[in-house]
Write an enzyme that holds these catalytic residues in place. Sequence first.
Site, PDB file in Angstrom:
ATOM      1  N   ASN A  38       0.781  -1.252   0.011  1.00  0.00           N
ATOM      2  CA  ASN A  38       0.034  -0.027  -0.147  1.00  0.00           C
ATOM      3  C   ASN A  38       0.886   1.238  -0.142  1.00  0.00           C
ATOM      4  O   ASN A  38       0.675   2.348  -0.819  1.00  0.00           O
ATOM      5  CB  ASN A  38      -0.907   0.080   1.238  1.00  0.00           C
ATOM      6  N   THR A 228       0.113   9.299  15.070  1.00  0.00           N
ATOM      7  CA  THR A 228      -1.189   9.717  14.502  1.00  0.00           C
ATOM      8  C   THR A 228      -2.207   9.383  15.455  1.00  0.00           C
ATOM      9  O   THR A 228      -2.064   8.586  16.488  1.00  0.00           O
ATOM     10  CB  THR A 228      -1.270   8.487  13.288  1.00  0.00           C
ATOM     11  N   ASP A 260      -1.461   3.453   5.859  1.00  0.00           N
ATOM     12  CA  ASP A 260      -0.458   3.484   4.992  1.00  0.00           C
ATOM     13  C   ASP A 260      -0.536   4.488   3.980  1.00  0.00           C
ATOM     14  O   ASP A 260       0.770   5.026   3.553  1.00  0.00           O
ATOM     15  CB  ASP A 260      -0.659   2.284   4.025  1.00  0.00           C
ATOM     16  N   ASP A 295      -7.785  -1.009  -0.089  1.00  0.00           N
ATOM     17  CA  ASP A 295      -6.793  -0.432   0.762  1.00  0.00           C
ATOM     18  C   ASP A 295      -6.169   0.675   0.102  1.00  0.00           C
ATOM     19  O   ASP A 295      -5.329   1.345   0.955  1.00  0.00           O
ATOM     20  CB  ASP A 295      -5.763  -1.549   0.888  1.00  0.00           C
TER      21      ASP A 295
HETATM   22  O1  KDG Z   1      -2.450  -1.730   6.747  1.00  0.00           O
HETATM   23  C1  KDG Z   1      -3.660  -2.532   6.206  1.00  0.00           C
HETATM   24  C2  KDG Z   1      -3.186  -3.878   5.990  1.00  0.00           C
HETATM   25  O2  KDG Z   1      -2.698  -4.079   7.076  1.00  0.00           O
HETATM   26  C3  KDG Z   1      -3.974  -4.942   5.578  1.00  0.00           C
HETATM   27  O3  KDG Z   1      -4.711  -4.641   4.486  1.00  0.00           O
HETATM   28  C4  KDG Z   1      -3.757  -6.306   5.820  1.00  0.00           C
HETATM   29  O4  KDG Z   1      -1.244  -6.162   5.694  1.00  0.00           O
HETATM   30  C5  KDG Z   1      -2.066  -6.390   5.998  1.00  0.00           C
HETATM   31  C6  KDG Z   1      -1.865  -7.395   7.111  1.00  0.00           C
HETATM   32  O5  KDG Z   1      -0.920  -8.083   7.302  1.00  0.00           O
HETATM   33  O6  KDG Z   1      -2.754  -7.342   8.086  1.00  0.00           O
END
Ligand code: KDG
Length: 316
Positions: A38, A228, A260, A295
């Site tokens: 992302n 954040t 992200d 995402d």
């Molecule tokens: O930030 C979003 C992601 O965390 C999610 O889409 C899935 O990367 C991921 C995870 O491993 O949880």
Amino acid sequence: MPDVVTIGETLLRLTAPPGFGLEQTEVLRLEVAGAESNVAIGLSRLGISSGWISRIVNNPLGRRIVNKIREHGVDVSRVIWTSEGRVGLYYLELGRSPRPYQVIYDRAGSAFSQIDPEEVDWDYVRQARLIHLTGITPALGPNCHRLICRAIEEAKSGGVKVSFDINYRAKLWSVDSARQVIWPILSSIDVLFCTTREANQILGLEGDPETMLREAAHRYPNLTIVLTLEEGGALLWYKGQIYVQSGYPLEPIDRVGAGDALVAGFLAGFLQENPPQGLAYGVAYAALKHTFIGDIAWCDLSDLEQLIKNQFTNWR
Ligand code: KDG
């Protein structure tokens, strides 16, 4: 060679339509979702060249993931293809107050979790300006933990900056295990992203956000830190100064991936030697992400600039 390289696992995300529970829905939308990809996608959309490294099964599901990431201009030439293991999945139910978001992972034994750090093209990594890693990777097992440590070592040896998002996932590991792994990492990175909740849970910080930020900066004096806030804005610690960016009023339809987007926006400004501008980009990008299903925030730099200047055209 791309300016930024990210390394991590990307999953297929099976999302129930808004307003439907996972137990209830008869259809699931198929998305491509991974914190590190992302960020690579977000950067590429903002005009910063990026590459994404992962280990993925060469089957239709794996190819779908890689093709979707490539579609946004990310360099996927260093992906490690394999016939072993599987593609990880997760099921997502979009929350709507007061009903929370729900995630069910189905990723054990994924090809990425079996990665051997020797398989990675480290020459490529050493030529980037920055690598971005997250706390999801070491939560995936010992190989992935070794991968993160090696990535930081290689980056340091090549003079590459390291950015790290704590991204704590309670469904993957305990707070104690996360602390044991993440604390030693913090002394060898350059940019840290964390939420106020992670600052408390993982770093053990207390108080209001500014107090937390000052304490974190005191512990890790060489770090640039982006903290954040639950309500949308963020605080930045950069070279002894605090910068604050408040959030935007939101009508959220999908908040997954907003953190992200914030990272990508921030790094875009950071790499132009203007971290406060990055903070403004990051908060705007994260706000816009809430308005897209999936995402990815399907925006470019001009959308962010318009939102920042409050000039978003109202078509109605
Ligand atoms: O930030 C979003 C992601 O965390 C999610 O889409 C899935 O990367 C991921 C995870 O491993 O949880």
